[in-house]
Scaffold this active site. Structure first.
Site: not given
Lengths: 490, 376
Positions: A333-334
């Site tokens: 996701h990041g």
């Protein structure tokens, strides 16, 4: 190019108008041109990356089939290329920062390389999709394609290019390859789906997003303000991400394609397993098939039978594979520790749920009465997860989790309740739709989101009225603060 | 068994006739199969387009349908507006300051007006409006400063990058209402030059057709105030809740420090000085100053430094700034560029391009030291 722009509306109208006048092969050529225009609009330089990914995976798959003795090498070449590309563009800064910080702990002073790497939008989605193709060819789930045009369309198909859903080759490639026919019924459903997507994005997500952004901009929010902000973010991220998925599915339907459902009313989940069957389904199943299953299989060959730490072998394997899969999913996701912790948190919830289910299973009659409590508990736990997801500073997460409602002033209490109610007010259509799907017989509930073509006059009239109301609501209630789709950054 | 050739000859036309009937029936059935779905699609589109026209009917029954025309019809639909702050005119007349500082939070965090008054020995009045831009500054200057009849020694504007030549930036009725008169034809003419693209035309057409802005004008405040009754029990607390929340919880001191600025880098279109100048408030501003014999000064603030260096500037931004300086000086205005000043290191910045509260005096001193000609 973003969906909620006039440019996209014009681009899409022209594409559809031309598309259905062309024979199949030229339809694919047009799709490729449209997809590359759509992606290159953001930055022409991104096209080189998507082309490189397509090229590598196309030839890797061909290699896997043509030279079986070296199939493993071709597979690794594809995986390393894709993960390497993703790693460089998405995680280089994160990696460099952590190396510098770790070195500082030992008293070594390293200077961070001054390289500004611009994250290409959608890279996490299309690399995963493209990589799944070579893995599926390696596993024999599909065969290598010899038409490079179709492969390019498969990787770059613009409706879902920048924020999913992640499609499998076994699903999307046959749709690219076979002839498609225009269906007015399908186009009608698609229009309604697109209208619902725009409504969720512009009216719900953007309005509650303003509340969440305000609260998370506070240096020291109190208990009430914080959880009102977390609730607003909880609504925002679902409305925003599912809006993108709906618009993607709707635009794809107009072009004769069916994309998979990515959400199934996740906030009605009654447990962690149920939640992950409903949230970002295409990513969850991707991780299940390509990370969790191979990991479980590998671990099962190494783990001893019998109990360790009071746990049976199958539970130990499940726990290890789940935690690792969810840590990776969080990192996907990041490039930030809060995403990793968020992944770990959900992995832990799944492990606890599995362990408790094997220890205690209530009778059916009891389960019925437990369900509202399970739903409320899961919703609260999901919100704790969203706090971790939204808050990039780890020290703040720790602080926030220990906040007490008794430390708030009366004004903070009132302001928190006010913001919560305001966010709830905007989210009412989402709850109505979810509850409708849950409690109303399925043929009625499917009026908004159906797959089967139907031309009954009453239903069309109902759908038209719904589309009209949504359009009016978008005109009147849309937020003037236009926010990007959250999942663009991933 | 043999078949009579004659009977075959007789049968073929019969079969052919039957086949063509079947073909026609099949074609008709295909047409019917296509017509119904297409008609349903058109019906859906028609309903989606027609039903929102009901908003016009809603307006007909509410007071918002009779709102007076906006002061910027090119940008805003008719709607209720906050009153013009006329007391500012009287206030300025009474104080009669020597210097006025106009700007957004850039000016607000850089100039301590009391300290500037102490340094210069003259009265200073600040006109700071957070999140304002050139349209607001122009109206504040025209409708407050010029209207008050005062002749300050200088009116100092603080701005970032391209803000002086983009009147559409932060064109927000929440700010403008306070400084706008019943009609603002000059600003409207300038705005109209920007509102000519397809986007604006479509927007204006939708707005006129559905009149949704009028519904929005009463519905949004109603929605935003609806939860207040549940959040606060006492009537006084209900009335004050939103104001107190904004002033006491979401004030600047209560917010986190963030490195990111509130405005990003400019695109090439914004940096086309020659194209944007005639479509900006700058010529009007300078014309007003000439007519009122007031000196205008423009301070271009340095954006947040990158490490120990001033932030990078694209060649287009440098060229834009060069032309802006040339234009302002040619029209009798004063121009100063903070960019690259060694006394503006990263350590004095708070979040984004804002200066730390405790360094406000330092930047005020710097203003006087770097611009002796302005305060002589």
């Amino acid at each position: 190019m973003i969906f909620h722009s006039l440019t996209f509306v014009c681009f899409f109208a022209v594409t559809v108008a031309l598309y259905w006048r062309l024979p199949h092969r030229w339809q694919n050529v047009l799709l490729l041109v449209a997809s590359y225009t759509f992606y290159g609009w953001i930055h022409p330089w991104f096209l080189a990356l998507i082309f490189a990914t397509t090229f590598v995976d196309y030839w890797s798959a061909v290699g896997i089939e043509r030279w079986p003795a070296h199939r493993r090498r071709f597979l690794w070449f594809s995986i390393v290329s894709n993960v390497g590309l993703l790693g460089f563009f998405k995680y280089f800064g994160f990696f460099a920062d952590n190396v510098v910080a770790s070195a500082a702990l030992f008293g070594w002073e390293l200077s961070r390389p001054m390289v500004d790497i611009f994250l290409p939008v959608g890279i996490s989605f299309y690399t995963f999709q493209s990589m799944s193709y070579t893995i599926d060819v390696y596993r024999g789930h599909t065969h290598a394609r010899h038409g490079f045009l179709n492969m390019m369309v498969f990787v770059s198909f613009f409706p879902h290019l920048v924020a999913g859903p992640i499609m499998r080759a076994t699903n999307l490639l046959p749709q690219v390859e076979r002839e498609r026919r225009f269906s007015a019924s399908s186009a009608r459903d698609a229009t309604l789906l697109i209208a619902w997507g725009f409504f969720k994005k512009l009216v719900i997500a953007d309005n509650v997003g303003v509340i969440a952004n305000k609260v998370f901009a506070l240096a020291e929010p109190d208990f009430y303000m914080l959880w009102a902000g977390v609730f607003a973010f909880c609504i925002q991220i679902y409305a925003d991400f599912s809006a993108y998925a709906d618009i993607a599915r709707g635009t794809a339907k107009w072009l004769g394609f069916d994309l998979v459902h990515n959400f199934d009313h996740p906030y009605l989940a009654t447990g962690p397993t149920d939640f992950w069957k409903r949230w970002n389904i295409s990513l969850t199943t991707w991780f299940r098939d390509y990370v969790f299953f191979p990991l479980s299989f590998a671990l099962s060959r190494r783990v001893d039978e019998g109990r360790r730490f009071g746990l049976r072998a199958d539970l130990r394997i499940y726990a290890a594979a789940t935690l690792l899969t969810f840590l990776l999913s969080g990192l996907w996701h990041g490039a930030s520790w809060n995403y990793v912790i968020w992944g770990g948190y959900h992995g832990l919830l799944l492990v606890i749920a599995r362990a408790s289910a094997s220890a205690w299973r209530p009778r059916r009659r009891v389960r019925k009465y437990l369900r509202p409590f399970q739903w409320a508990g899961m919703f609260a736990l999901t919100n704790v997860g969203w706090l971790i997801f939204r808050e990039p500073e780890l020290s703040m997460i720790w602080r926030d989790l220990w906040l007490s409602p008794f430390q708030s002033t009366q004004l903070q209490h009132q302001a928190g309740v006010y913001l919560f109610l305001l966010a709830f007010l905007y989210s009412i259509p989402l709850w109505v739709q979810s509850l409708w799907v849950r409690f109303v017989p399925s043929d009625l509930a499917a009026a908004v989101d159906r797959d089967e073509p139907d031309v009954r006059f009453g239903r069309v009239l109902g759908q038209g009225a719904l589309a009209g109301v949504m359009f009016a609501a978008i005109l009147v209630l849309r937020s003037y603060t236009s926010l990007d789709f959250i999942y663009f950054q991933f | 068994m043999t078949q009579d050739p004659g009977s075959i000859q007789q049968t073929v036309p019969v079969v052919a006739a039957g086949a063509s009937t079947l073909d026609r029936q099949a074609a008709a059935s295909r047409r019917r199969a296509l017509v119904r779905p297409v008609a349903s699609l058109l019906l859906l589109a028609a309903l989606a387009a027609v039903l929102p026209l009901g908003l016009r009917a809603v307006n007909a029954f509410t007071a918002t349908g009779k709102q007076p025309e906006s002061y910027l019809p090119s940008a805003f639909a008719p709607g209720p507006r906050r009153p013009f702050v006329g007391s500012a005119v009287e206030g300025l007349r009474n104080v009669n300051p020597a210097y006025l500082v106009i700007g957004d939070s850039m000016a607000g965090t850089r100039v301590d007006h009391r300290y500037l008054a102490k340094l210069t020995g003259r009265l200073v009045v600040p006109i700071y409006e957070p999140a304002s831009a050139s349209a607001y500054w122009y109206l504040a200057y025209k409708n407050w400063v010029v209207a008050s009849g005062i002749r300050p020694r200088a009116v100092i504007f603080y701005f970032r990058d391209w803000m002086l030549t983009d009147p559409m930036f932060r064109l927000n009725p929440q700010h403008l209402d306070r400084v706008a008169l019943q009609r603002e034809p000059e600003l409207d003419r300038i705005v109209a030059q920007h509102a000519q693209g397809t986007f604006f035309r479509v927007h204006a057409w939708l707005r006129d057709a559905y009149q949704y802005d009028r519904v929005r004008a009463w519905l949004l405040p109603l929605l935003e105030r609806a939860p207040v009754a549940l959040a606060a029990s006492r009537p006084k607390a209900r009335r004050e809740l939103l104001d107190r929340m904004n002033n006491e919880i979401f004030n600047l001191e209560g917010l986190r420090e963030m490195a990111a600025a509130d405005i990003g880098e400019a695109d090439l279109e914004r940096l086309d000085f020659d194209r944007n100048l005639p479509r900006s408030v700058l010529p009007e501003l300078l014309k007003l100053a000439r007519e009122n014999s007031t000196r205008l000064a423009f301070i271009r603030v340095q954006r947040r430094p990158e490490g120990n260096r001033p932030p990078r500037q694209s060649p287009e931004l440098q060229e834009y700034t060069r032309k802006l300086k040339q234009y302002l000086e040619a029209n009798g205005a004063y121009f100063h560029d903070e960019w690259g000043d060694p006394e503006l290191p990263l350590s004095i910045y708070r979040d984004g391009d804002h200066i730390r509260r405790d360094k406000e005096k330092h930047t005020t001193e710097l203003l006087v030291r770097r611009n002796p000609g302005l305060f002589r």
